[in-house]
Design an enzyme around this catalytic site. Sequence first.
Site, short mmCIF file in Angstrom:
data_model
loop_
_atom_site.label_atom_id
_atom_site.label_comp_id
_atom_site.label_asym_id
_atom_site.label_seq_id
_atom_site.Cartn_x
_atom_site.Cartn_y
_atom_site.Cartn_z
N SER A 107 7.78 -2.98 -9.65
CA SER A 107 8.90 -2.20 -9.12
C SER A 107 9.26 -2.57 -7.69
CB SER A 107 8.59 -0.71 -9.21
OG SER A 107 7.38 -0.39 -8.55
N ASP A 219 -1.65 -2.12 -10.63
CA ASP A 219 -3.05 -2.27 -11.02
C ASP A 219 -3.95 -1.48 -10.08
OD1 ASP A 219 -3.23 -4.65 -13.19
OD2 ASP A 219 -1.61 -5.05 -11.78
N HIS A 357 7.99 3.35 -2.65
CA HIS A 357 8.77 2.12 -2.76
C HIS A 357 9.52 1.84 -1.46
CE1 HIS A 357 8.17 3.36 -6.99
NE2 HIS A 357 8.14 2.06 -7.21
#
Length: 431
Positions: A107, A219, A357
């Site tokens: 993303s 991850d 983000h």
Amino acid sequence: MLRFNSISTGLIVAVVIISGCLVGNVNPQSRLGRIFRQFVIDVSGKSIDDPRWLQIANSNNKIQDTIPESVKFPCTDKSLFKSKTKPTSVHTLRPGDIDLIGALGDSLTVANGAGASNVLQIITENRGVSWSIGGKGNWRKFLTLPNIIKEFNPKLVGFAKGDSLSYSRSSQFNVAETGAFSMDLPFMVRELVKRIKQDPRVDLQNDWKLITIMMGANDFCFNICYYSDPLSALDEHKKELNYTLTYLMKHLPRTMINLVPAPDVEIIKAYTNISPICTLTHRIFCPCFHNDVIKSSWPQFREVIKRWRQFHLEIPDAPEFSREDFAVVSQPFSMDIKFMDRLGNTDYAYLSTDCFHFSQKGHARAANGLWKNMMEPVGNKSTNWPKLFDKISCPTPSNPYIFTRKNSGNAENFYGNSENNVYKRNAVRNL
């Protein structure tokens, strides 16, 4: 500016949670996955492509300042832009020699929420302003790696053009996926190669290609805490990244790879003056570091992240990835990323509304850092990002090429010639 009461805010967060669960359980490339994702983007809105939403994000200080036409692009010696004849070696590659650009990632490469004005718009994929692969507009309005390279080669192809999903035509060679893990790299690289080979604009054998890869944040946040031995996640990643690089080398002649280590996601735990909404979204987007039940395992997780990122610094030196027409170069500006202002407080201007983000301004700063790394010799690369527009590096007569391990030994007068503070001189606000 839009304001949301506690009920509407709660509904937005609920939608984000439900959407996250659905995206995680629906194949994004399946017909159902495509329908769902298109529905979500229709509801949340095209935040960068819609001038109304873009203006709101700008008023929230999430968008870079527009650079006026009176300020010239800092690299002015056009004789250094492009080779007179197409080079045959990746070690003599100038910025203008790059014909095609692509990217693999999650993303952070998709640019989720880069233009978000509310939490729901985190779902919107603002690919056109992605730091490594967005090509919407130009560098004056949206600083991205493609928009910088377009100044050297206006015929560059492959960059994402706007708000779009991965399968949309305007995504072009941005095959990154929201919520992607390292295990998705083999699928992504095959999809990227397929798109490149099928594109009639591409001369596969002769065009020079620049591919940027960054993978690991999901991850770290979602995956490693489900392993009985977290270090086994690193072993799997090594295999997946090796497969990816080998596949690119086999199928894409004349290619340079930018390998960017994923940021250390634990930095979000040090944010200051964080809002309740961001506290909640951090628990949603990064549960491995926000679950007190597994707090005793955090030292193991930190060790995985440390070794994972170190592997990204070391693999470019592997002899199997060194060829005259193929090179992997680690670009480490992300190793020490900080989101602090001058007083040491978190500067949320570079973060989207979920405080996880990047905002568009954050993507611009990341593009600035990546480009600076590309113009720095291996062994002397910056490990943090510069202030936005503080330093825009340029080719010089003594160092005209994008740096690789092989040509870095020839770097001359590097620090004296390669950086321009033209924006300071023209009194454009440093952010």
